[in-house]
Design a protein around this motif. Structure first.
Motif, PDB file in Angstrom:
ATOM      1  N   UNK A 218       0.829  -1.195   0.000  1.00 28.14           N
ATOM      2  CA  UNK A 218       0.000   0.000   0.000  1.00 28.14           C
ATOM      3  C   UNK A 218       0.870   1.254   0.000  1.00 28.14           C
ATOM      4  N   UNK A 219       0.402   2.284  -0.686  1.00 26.42           N
ATOM      5  CA  UNK A 219       0.914   3.642  -0.528  1.00 26.42           C
ATOM      6  C   UNK A 219      -0.202   4.452   0.116  1.00 26.42           C
ATOM      7  N   UNK A 220       0.064   4.952   1.305  1.00 23.87           N
ATOM      8  CA  UNK A 220      -0.958   5.626   2.113  1.00 23.87           C
ATOM      9  C   UNK A 220      -0.511   7.058   2.378  1.00 23.87           C
ATOM     10  N   UNK A 221      -1.341   8.000   1.998  1.00 24.99           N
ATOM     11  CA  UNK A 221      -1.035   9.428   2.094  1.00 24.99           C
ATOM     12  C   UNK A 221      -1.790  10.022   3.280  1.00 24.99           C
ATOM     13  N   UNK A 222      -1.075  10.640   4.228  1.00 29.21           N
ATOM     14  CA  UNK A 222      -1.729  11.169   5.430  1.00 29.21           C
ATOM     15  C   UNK A 222      -2.512  12.441   5.170  1.00 29.21           C
ATOM     16  N   UNK A 223      -1.981  13.329   4.352  1.00 23.28           N
ATOM     17  CA  UNK A 223      -2.623  14.625   4.106  1.00 23.28           C
ATOM     18  C   UNK A 223      -2.576  14.920   2.614  1.00 23.28           C
ATOM     19  N   UNK A 224      -3.546  15.695   2.132  1.00 27.08           N
ATOM     20  CA  UNK A 224      -3.587  16.001   0.700  1.00 27.08           C
ATOM     21  C   UNK A 224      -2.333  16.756   0.267  1.00 27.08           C
ATOM     22  N   UNK A 225      -1.985  17.805   0.998  1.00 26.41           N
ATOM     23  CA  UNK A 225      -0.779  18.577   0.712  1.00 26.41           C
ATOM     24  C   UNK A 225       0.395  17.967   1.472  1.00 26.41           C
ATOM     25  N   UNK A 226       1.621  18.238   1.057  1.00 23.55           N
ATOM     26  CA  UNK A 226       2.782  17.720   1.790  1.00 23.55           C
ATOM     27  C   UNK A 226       2.717  18.071   3.275  1.00 23.55           C
ATOM     28  N   UNK A 227       3.103  17.124   4.100  1.00 28.95           N
ATOM     29  CA  UNK A 227       2.968  17.259   5.548  1.00 28.95           C
ATOM     30  C   UNK A 227       3.713  18.484   6.070  1.00 28.95           C
ATOM     31  N   UNK A 228       2.983  19.322   6.767  1.00 24.38           N
ATOM     32  CA  UNK A 228       3.521  20.559   7.356  1.00 24.38           C
ATOM     33  C   UNK A 228       3.058  20.597   8.804  1.00 24.38           C
ATOM     34  N   UNK A 229       3.965  20.326   9.730  1.00 24.34           N
ATOM     35  CA  UNK A 229       3.555  20.195  11.131  1.00 24.34           C
ATOM     36  C   UNK A 229       3.279  21.534  11.797  1.00 24.34           C
ATOM     37  N   UNK A 230       3.500  22.640  11.097  1.00 16.67           N
ATOM     38  CA  UNK A 230       3.014  23.930  11.577  1.00 16.67           C
ATOM     39  C   UNK A 230       1.521  24.103  11.305  1.00 16.67           C
ATOM     40  N   UNK A 231       0.972  23.242  10.485  1.00 16.53           N
ATOM     41  CA  UNK A 231      -0.468  23.246  10.185  1.00 16.53           C
ATOM     42  C   UNK A 231      -1.162  22.343  11.205  1.00 16.53           C
ATOM     43  N   UNK A 232      -2.035  22.893  12.068  1.00 17.55           N
ATOM     44  CA  UNK A 232      -2.651  22.065  13.111  1.00 17.55           C
ATOM     45  C   UNK A 232      -3.409  20.857  12.564  1.00 17.55           C
ATOM     46  N   UNK A 233      -4.040  20.998  11.397  1.00 17.55           N
ATOM     47  CA  UNK A 233      -4.766  19.867  10.823  1.00 17.55           C
ATOM     48  C   UNK A 233      -3.814  18.751  10.421  1.00 17.55           C
ATOM     49  N   UNK A 234      -2.637  19.110   9.914  1.00 20.89           N
ATOM     50  CA  UNK A 234      -1.644  18.102   9.533  1.00 20.89           C
ATOM     51  C   UNK A 234      -1.069  17.422  10.767  1.00 20.89           C
ATOM     52  N   UNK A 235      -0.770  18.197  11.789  1.00 15.43           N
ATOM     53  CA  UNK A 235      -0.251  17.615  13.029  1.00 15.43           C
ATOM     54  C   UNK A 235      -1.269  16.652  13.624  1.00 15.43           C
ATOM     55  N   UNK A 236      -2.546  17.033  13.592  1.00 14.29           N
ATOM     56  CA  UNK A 236      -3.601  16.171  14.121  1.00 14.29           C
ATOM     57  C   UNK A 236      -3.703  14.887  13.303  1.00 14.29           C
ATOM     58  N   UNK A 237      -3.553  14.975  11.985  1.00  8.81           N
ATOM     59  CA  UNK A 237      -3.617  13.779  11.144  1.00  8.81           C
ATOM     60  C   UNK A 237      -2.489  12.813  11.489  1.00  8.81           C
ATOM     61  N   UNK A 238      -1.293  13.356  11.729  1.00  9.05           N
ATOM     62  CA  UNK A 238      -0.162  12.509  12.102  1.00  9.05           C
ATOM     63  C   UNK A 238      -0.406  11.846  13.452  1.00  9.05           C
ATOM     64  N   UNK A 239      -0.906  12.601  14.414  1.00 11.36           N
ATOM     65  CA  UNK A 239      -1.172  12.030  15.737  1.00 11.36           C
ATOM     66  C   UNK A 239      -2.259  10.956  15.663  1.00 11.36           C
ATOM     67  N   UNK A 240      -3.296  11.194  14.869  1.00  5.81           N
ATOM     68  CA  UNK A 240      -4.364  10.190  14.725  1.00  5.81           C
ATOM     69  C   UNK A 240      -3.828   8.900  14.120  1.00  5.81           C
ATOM     70  N   UNK A 241      -2.918   9.031  13.171  1.00  9.20           N
ATOM     71  CA  UNK A 241      -2.348   7.836  12.550  1.00  9.20           C
ATOM     72  C   UNK A 241      -1.508   7.042  13.557  1.00  9.20           C
ATOM     73  N   UNK A 242      -0.758   7.739  14.391  1.00  7.79           N
ATOM     74  CA  UNK A 242      -0.010   7.027  15.431  1.00  7.79           C
ATOM     75  C   UNK A 242      -0.961   6.335  16.410  1.00  7.79           C
ATOM     76  N   UNK A 243      -2.070   6.988  16.753  1.00  4.79           N
ATOM     77  CA  UNK A 243      -3.047   6.356  17.647  1.00  4.79           C
ATOM     78  C   UNK A 243      -3.666   5.123  17.007  1.00  4.79           C
ATOM     79  N   UNK A 244      -3.890   5.201  15.716  1.00  8.19           N
ATOM     80  CA  UNK A 244      -4.518   4.081  14.991  1.00  8.19           C
ATOM     81  C   UNK A 244      -3.570   2.885  14.910  1.00  8.19           C
TER      82      UNK A 244
END
Length: 254
Positions: A218-244
């Motif tokens: 599988x190739x799995x993309x966390x966010x539509x745009x390249x990951x930017x951890x200054x973006x709260x939505x991107x940071x939240x997506x990364x944290x949710x993936x770790x929780x999952x």
């Protein structure tokens, strides 16, 4: 735009160690060239940092690195769209399950064209190397993700941005367990089974940005745009993936 780490996409892929001249480095290079039309990885870098041509590329790759296992660096000839790839061997003592691994590093520019090609390049490298797993992540986000891993017992500084602590590579039970997450994630069929992906009931959002590969990975993309951890939505997506996926980074084992 001049090439700097801050405007690069770093690709890292982990695969079984090379066994003699097993052909995988050339498969990786050919796959990258198919993934980016017009790409020709026919140059290397001298010890003085100068770009020099590689007329006998297959033999060059087969010779391996001068000081250790892996394969030497190749790059294209376009300084405005610089692409590189090289492979290093991780010794058994610092690898999961005490099995040496091939660690492949590639770089794409963080430009419109580089971003568009990133998933195809990651897939090409991983499938060509018969990899366990890998990811492609903008350099800036990758710096914070790298700081999640605790390689020494006396490293007590918490990871940045509230991200979870991850164990070192040698602490993973098996090589199919990813050490961490990135923007674009490649999971082989075995790695996906190990971490429990996909679960249709829990992974609808990830599956909306995922694709199956020819080998069942599988190739799995966390966010539509390249990951930017200054973006709260991107940071939240990364944290949710770790929780999952608590298996990632060895967090599900004591």
């Amino acid at each position: 735009m001049p090439a700097t780490q801050e405007n690069e996409i770093a690709i890292t892929v982990y695969a079984p160690a090379l066994v003699g001249n097993d052909g995988r480095p050339l498969s990786v290079v050919h796959g990258m060239e198919r993934a980016i039309p017009g790409l020709h990885l026919e140059w290397t870098i001298s010890s003085e940092g100068k770009r020099i041509p590689v007329p006998q590329r297959e033999a060059f790759l087969a010779r391996g690195r001068p000081k250790g296992r892996g394969f030497p660096l190749l790059r294209n000839g376009d300084d405005d769209f610089r692409v590189t790839v090289t492979g290093l061997e991780l010794p058994a003592g610092s690898s999961p399950g005490g099995q040496a691994q091939l660690e492949i590093h590639a770089v794409l520019p963080l430009t419109v064209d580089g971003i568009a090609a990133a998933a195809n390049v990651l897939e090409a490298i991983a499938e060509g190397a018969r990899a366990f797993w890998g990811h492609a992540t903008p350099f800036s986000a990758g710096v914070d993700i790298a700081r999640q891993t605790k390689n020494w017992p006396d490293d007590l500084e918490p990871p940045p941005r509230g991200l979870p602590v991850l164990k070192s590579a040698s602490a993973m039970r098996v090589p199919e367990i990813p050490y961490d997450l990135g923007w674009l994630n490649y999971w082989s069929a075995a790695a996906a089974r190990t971490i429990g992906f996909p679960d249709p009931a829990r992974d609808a959002e990830l599956l909306s940005r995922a694709r199956h590969t020819a080998t069942g990975g599988w190739v799995v993309q966390l966010t539509d745009a390249p990951l930017d951890l200054d973006n709260p939505a991107h940071l939240d997506a990364l944290k949710r993936a770790y929780e999952r996926f608590p298996e990632i980074g060895g967090r599900s084992t004591p």
